[in-house]
Enzyme design. Structure first.
Site, PDB file in Angstrom:
ATOM      1  N   SER A 255      44.843  33.961  42.018  1.00  0.00           N
ATOM      2  CA  SER A 255      43.763  34.929  42.155  1.00  0.00           C
ATOM      3  C   SER A 255      44.105  35.994  43.181  1.00  0.00           C
ATOM      4  CB  SER A 255      42.491  34.195  42.571  1.00  0.00           C
ATOM      5  OG  SER A 255      41.606  35.080  43.195  1.00  0.00           O
ATOM      6  N   LYS A 256      43.785  37.215  42.797  1.00  0.00           N
ATOM      7  CA  LYS A 256      44.001  38.365  43.667  1.00  0.00           C
ATOM      8  C   LYS A 256      43.215  38.184  44.976  1.00  0.00           C
ATOM      9  CE  LYS A 256      45.386  42.680  44.226  1.00  0.00           C
ATOM     10  NZ  LYS A 256      46.750  42.867  44.646  1.00  0.00           N
ATOM     11  N   ARG A 257      42.073  37.530  44.839  1.00  0.00           N
ATOM     12  CA  ARG A 257      41.206  37.333  45.994  1.00  0.00           C
ATOM     13  C   ARG A 257      41.896  36.575  47.130  1.00  0.00           C
ATOM     14  NH1 ARG A 257      36.154  34.123  45.478  1.00  0.00           N
ATOM     15  NH2 ARG A 257      37.097  33.572  43.495  1.00  0.00           N
ATOM     16  N   ASP A 265      51.999  44.516  42.018  1.00  0.00           N
ATOM     17  CA  ASP A 265      52.519  44.111  43.338  1.00  0.00           C
ATOM     18  C   ASP A 265      53.966  43.644  43.212  1.00  0.00           C
ATOM     19  OD1 ASP A 265      50.080  44.546  44.576  1.00  0.00           O
ATOM     20  OD2 ASP A 265      49.416  42.466  44.337  1.00  0.00           O
TER      21      ASP A 265
END
Ligand code: GLU
Length: 485
Positions: A255-257, A265
């Site tokens: 998850s990017k979170r 990226d």
């Protein structure tokens, strides 16, 4: 439904394309290509509150960069457009009303306050909330029409049967079935007239003649409800392929979170798209006919088969990705390597000051990720300060005292080198070493440390001296001799 295989990738524009999404897109693309079918990109933006500005353009960009070229989509057109759901908004109410008229859906006028109250009551009783079908039972269709004409806000809900079972067949999970009484009467059309995902995915997959629906397992439990909608319309459902999540470890999804990298990226860090695609393809899939692990996109198209998919969640291992990347970097032509390395090397040195092709040649086999390059070559531009202890080498029994002797010995030999080439440096110094009474490594190790200031360099003493050039090498050598005292 058309005979041609038609698959779709249907992201919501809520941010960067994360790696789980990229893998879904890749499998969806491979499925279409393998069967000579069509690959469609559809933007699912009906949940406007979650939309992130710029995310749609990023999806196009990432898809193109990844080589997942779609045959139909918002920016390339196609016969089944528009391919952005908000641009299709006028098309959904007709279908929702068709269901209202056939009794498979109904208008609901319950206010937010009423629903909140119901939620609270369910919570107090410790049960999962489910809409209680109040408006189905209390509001006739005539009354609903009157209230709508009078401007009252409403939604349209799916009328899920309260008894029996609902199910569907999944290509990976087999037959999936749930008791209808566990299902909620989902909102199909919201008060703003836009459909929810639950409705739009069915309408669009049907209208776009999609034959295979690929998406994450988070939709596995809702799919029976979608199948009820296909049945209500009398439409043939697509084939479903739900994909297990890509995990960071055994407990959480990527998850990017949590700072896990997106596709963009990784590209920015100097991973090659070929390596990422190859690596992602193997997260939960393996070809049956080979043990090989390096695959080009063409190989993947040829070999992809949904029967090779694994039901258990795949774990994303960054080290494995780096291993794939190093492989793809080694496979680059020297010219392509130089082109890709140039911007990274330029961050810390002036490539024109060095024999750039030779530098690249030395670096290519040692590069795992391009972003490592600045740290690998910074010493060429600027001599790092270092501790005497660096001269110590246990294997060759080199001490600072031996280093002092070695440097004193090598200095006049270097000063007299006729030609500053690697061959000449090598031959001259190697020929002289026996006179020193020291071991080869006792001379070369201190020599390399003295001119580079670090233990690990992308080549040996001769290569480094050659790259640095006569003047810099001599300057550094003199400074290091002086520092040793
Ligand atoms: N729009 C959904 C998402 O981004 C995709 C679900 C689907 O492919 O049907 O999660």
């Amino acid at each position: 439904m058309s005979d041609v295989v038609r698959t779709r990738f249907a992201p919501s524009p809520t941010g960067y394309l994360h790696l789980g999404g990229l893998r879904t897109a890749l499998y969806t693309y491979l499925l279409a290509r393998k069967h000579g079918g069509r690959f469609v990109l559809r933007i699912e933006d009906t949940d406007q509150e979650r939309e992130v500005p710029g995310a749609v353009d990023l999806i196009y960009k990432s898809m193109h960069e990844a080589g997942l070229d779609y045959d139909e989509g918002p920016d390339v057109g196609g016969d089944y457009g528009p391919y952005i759901q908000t641009q299709r908004r006028d098309l959904y109410p007709k279908y929702a009303w068709q269901l209202v008229e056939s009794g498979h859906a109904y208008c609901c006028f319950c206010t937010k306050e009423e629903l909140d109250q119901q939620h609270k009551e369910a919570e107090a009783k410790g049960v999962t909330w489910k809409y209680n079908k109040k408006c189905l039972h209390e509001v006739s269709l005539e009354e609903a029409r009157r209230r709508i004409a009078a401007g009252e806000p409403y939604v349209i809900r799916q009328n899920v049967p309260t008894t029996g079972k609902a199910g569907f067949d999944d290509l990976l999970y087999g037959h999936v079935e749930v008791d209808c009484d566990t299902l909620d009467d989902n909102v199909l059309l919201k008060a703003d007239g836009l459909p929810t995902y639950n409705f739009a995915n069915v309408i669009d997959d049907h209208l776009m003649a999609i034959t295979h629906v690929t998406r994450g397992t988070e939709y596995l439990s809702s799919a029976p409800k979608y199948n009820l909608l296909y049945e209500a319309f009398g439409w043939k459902p697509p084939l479903y392929l739900h994909l297990p999540p890509v995990m960071k470890d055994s407990t959480r999804k990527l998850s990017k979170r949590y700072g896990d990298p997106s596709f963009e990226d990784l590209l920015a860090q100097g991973y090659l798209k070929e390596a990422i695609i190859n690596f992602i393809a193997l997260l939960g899939w393996a070809p049956k006919e080979t043990n090989e692990e390096f695959f080009s996109m063409d190989d993947l198209i040829r070999l992809f088969d949904e029967r090779g998919l694994n039901k258990s969640p795949a774990i994303f291992d960054m080290n494995k990705l780096t291993y794939f990347n190093a492989h793809y970097i080694r496979e680059l032509t020297p010219e392509r390597y130089a082109e890709l390395a140039h911007p990274w090397l330029s961050q810390v040195l002036d490539p024109d000051r060095f024999d750039f092709p030779r530098l690249c040649e030395l670096l290519q086999g040692r590069t795992e990720i391009f972003s490592q390059l600045p740290d690998m070559v910074r010493f060429l531009a600027e001599m790092p300060s270092f501790d005497e202890a660096l001269y110590v080498n246990k294997k060759s029994k080199t001490t600072p005292e031996i280093a002092r002797q070695a440097l004193a010995f090598v200095e006049p030999v270097l000063a007299a080198i006729p030609e500053w080439t690697e061959t000449c440096l090598h031959d001259t110094i190697m020929a002289a070493i026996p006179e020193s009474g020291m071991k080869t490594s006792q001379v070369l190790w201190p020599f390399r440390i003295a001119i580079t200031g670090q233990a690990a360099t992308p080549g040996g003493a001769f290569e480094m001296a050659y790259l640095l050039g006569r003047e810099t090498t001599m300057e550094r050598l003199h400074a290091s001799i002086a520092a040793l005292g």
